[in-house]
Write a protein that holds these residues in place. Structure first.
Motif, mmCIF file in Angstrom:
data_model
loop_
_atom_site.group_PDB
_atom_site.id
_atom_site.type_symbol
_atom_site.label_atom_id
_atom_site.label_comp_id
_atom_site.label_asym_id
_atom_site.label_seq_id
_atom_site.Cartn_x
_atom_site.Cartn_y
_atom_site.Cartn_z
ATOM 1 N N ARG A 1 44.641 74.561 12.543
ATOM 2 C CA ARG A 1 44.748 75.637 13.526
ATOM 3 C C ARG A 1 44.372 76.948 12.859
ATOM 4 O O ARG A 1 44.900 77.293 11.812
ATOM 5 N N ILE B 1 54.277 75.288 2.241
ATOM 6 C CA ILE B 1 54.047 73.901 2.606
ATOM 7 C C ILE B 1 55.382 73.226 2.857
ATOM 8 O O ILE B 1 56.364 73.461 2.140
ATOM 9 N N THR B 2 55.430 72.438 3.914
ATOM 10 C CA THR B 2 56.615 71.669 4.263
ATOM 11 C C THR B 2 56.262 70.189 4.183
ATOM 12 O O THR B 2 55.294 69.753 4.821
ATOM 13 N N GLU C 1 47.153 76.888 9.934
ATOM 14 C CA GLU C 1 48.082 75.787 9.681
ATOM 15 C C GLU C 1 47.276 74.497 9.570
ATOM 16 O O GLU C 1 46.525 74.145 10.488
ATOM 17 N N ARG D 1 47.865 70.545 9.233
ATOM 18 C CA ARG D 1 48.951 69.585 9.400
ATOM 19 C C ARG D 1 48.407 68.163 9.485
ATOM 20 O O ARG D 1 47.283 67.939 9.945
ATOM 21 N N GLU E 1 52.934 70.144 6.565
ATOM 22 C CA GLU E 1 52.399 71.335 7.219
ATOM 23 C C GLU E 1 52.148 72.387 6.152
ATOM 24 O O GLU E 1 53.069 72.801 5.455
ATOM 25 N N THR F 1 50.816 76.195 5.709
ATOM 26 C CA THR F 1 50.525 77.397 6.481
ATOM 27 C C THR F 1 50.147 78.543 5.563
ATOM 28 O O THR F 1 50.532 78.585 4.391
ATOM 29 N N TYR G 1 44.621 68.000 11.396
ATOM 30 C CA TYR G 1 44.284 69.085 12.313
ATOM 31 C C TYR G 1 44.433 70.430 11.614
ATOM 32 O O TYR G 1 45.351 70.626 10.818
ATOM 33 N N TYR H 1 57.639 66.253 4.651
ATOM 34 C CA TYR H 1 58.649 65.415 5.294
ATOM 35 C C TYR H 1 58.588 64.025 4.660
ATOM 36 O O TYR H 1 57.598 63.309 4.833
ATOM 37 N N GLU I 1 49.921 63.894 9.958
ATOM 38 C CA GLU I 1 50.935 62.854 10.074
ATOM 39 C C GLU I 1 50.326 61.552 9.587
ATOM 40 O O GLU I 1 49.130 61.299 9.772
ATOM 41 N N ARG J 1 60.784 71.909 1.619
ATOM 42 C CA ARG J 1 59.749 72.929 1.795
ATOM 43 C C ARG J 1 59.575 73.705 0.497
ATOM 44 O O ARG J 1 60.537 74.053 -0.169
ATOM 45 N N ARG K 1 54.724 63.348 7.036
ATOM 46 C CA ARG K 1 54.144 64.520 7.683
ATOM 47 C C ARG K 1 54.140 65.685 6.700
ATOM 48 O O ARG K 1 55.003 65.767 5.829
#
Length: 228
Positions: A117, A180-181, A105, A107, A167, A169, A115, A183, A109, A226, A165
């Motif tokens: 993961r 991908i999400t 992931e 991500r 994300e 994954t 970051y 925001y 902001e 998303r 933001r």
């Protein structure tokens, strides 16, 4: 990272190259696997667990920086190539050999560090070993950290005013699956009316020209932020 006031380290090793990580979380471990024998009725014997082996599992969370971004992205691009993790945990040192990536992931902001993961998994030839005299004890050196700019996301040649933001994954099973999400507030300036986004670009660092391009994204549902 500090444990009891002492610096602990985590290093990715691949092709005789070593990349110390500024990790903030790390749960890589040897988990037991086996089966449970139930207790006998009428006797005060508790159920017993029979250990048949151990498996390497867990995840690592780290910031994207100048010194590690290329190495970490190559782990995602060339998933068939294995790598090692060298962990110095103050009380003991351990090397996890021949790992691969199970999930990831990425991500970010707005105006905050990026970051990554990495969920690791073992392979048929994976094992653990201790450090020897030839194992390099490398310390993480503070370098340029990559920050997410929420004004740097482009969808089909049009800049989204603000993505506060995102994300991204990926799951690697028999077939890789990415999602991908995003925001961001809906406005008259930008509104995702198309059924697909042909190209989505996210700048991760302008100084070094690092970014990601995603193609042919399809919404998961109506009015969704998303895309997959």
């Amino acid at each position: 990272m500090k444990v009891q006031g002492r610096d602990c380290t985590l290093t990715v090793a691949k092709d005789d190259e070593y990349y110390p990580l500024p990790y903030s979380e790390e749960t890589v471990r040897q988990a037991s696997k086996g089966y449970v024998l139930p207790g006998c009725i009428g006797i005060r014997n508790r159920e017993k667990r029979v250990i048949t082996g151990r498996t390497i599992q867990g995840c690592v969370v780290t910031r994207l920086e100048e010194n590690n971004v290329l190495a970490l992205f190559l782990l995602l691009f060339y998933r068939e190539q294995k790598f090692d993790l060298l962990a110095d945990r103050y009380a003991y040192k351990i090397i996890y050999k021949n790992l691969s990536i199970k999930e990831f992931e990425l991500r970010g902001e707005n105006k905050e560090p990026l970051y990554l993961r990495l969920d690791v998994q073992e392979n048929d030839d994976s094992y653990t070993t201790g450090w020897d005299l030839n194992t390099p004890d490398l310390k993480w050196i503070n370098t340029r950290t990559f920050y997410f700019d929420g004004h740097s996301v482009i969808a089909d040649l049009k800049v989204i005013p603000l993505v506060y933001r995102f994300e991204l994954t990926g799951k690697f099973t028999e077939k890789a699956k990415y999602q991908i999400t995003l925001y961001f507030p809906f406005t008259d300036e930008y509104f995702p009316t198309q059924k697909t986004i042909e190209k989505l670009s996210i700048t991760l660092d302008r100084t070094f020209g690092v970014g990601i391009d995603l193609y042919d994204l399809k919404p998961l549902d109506d009015m969704a932020e998303r895309f997959i």
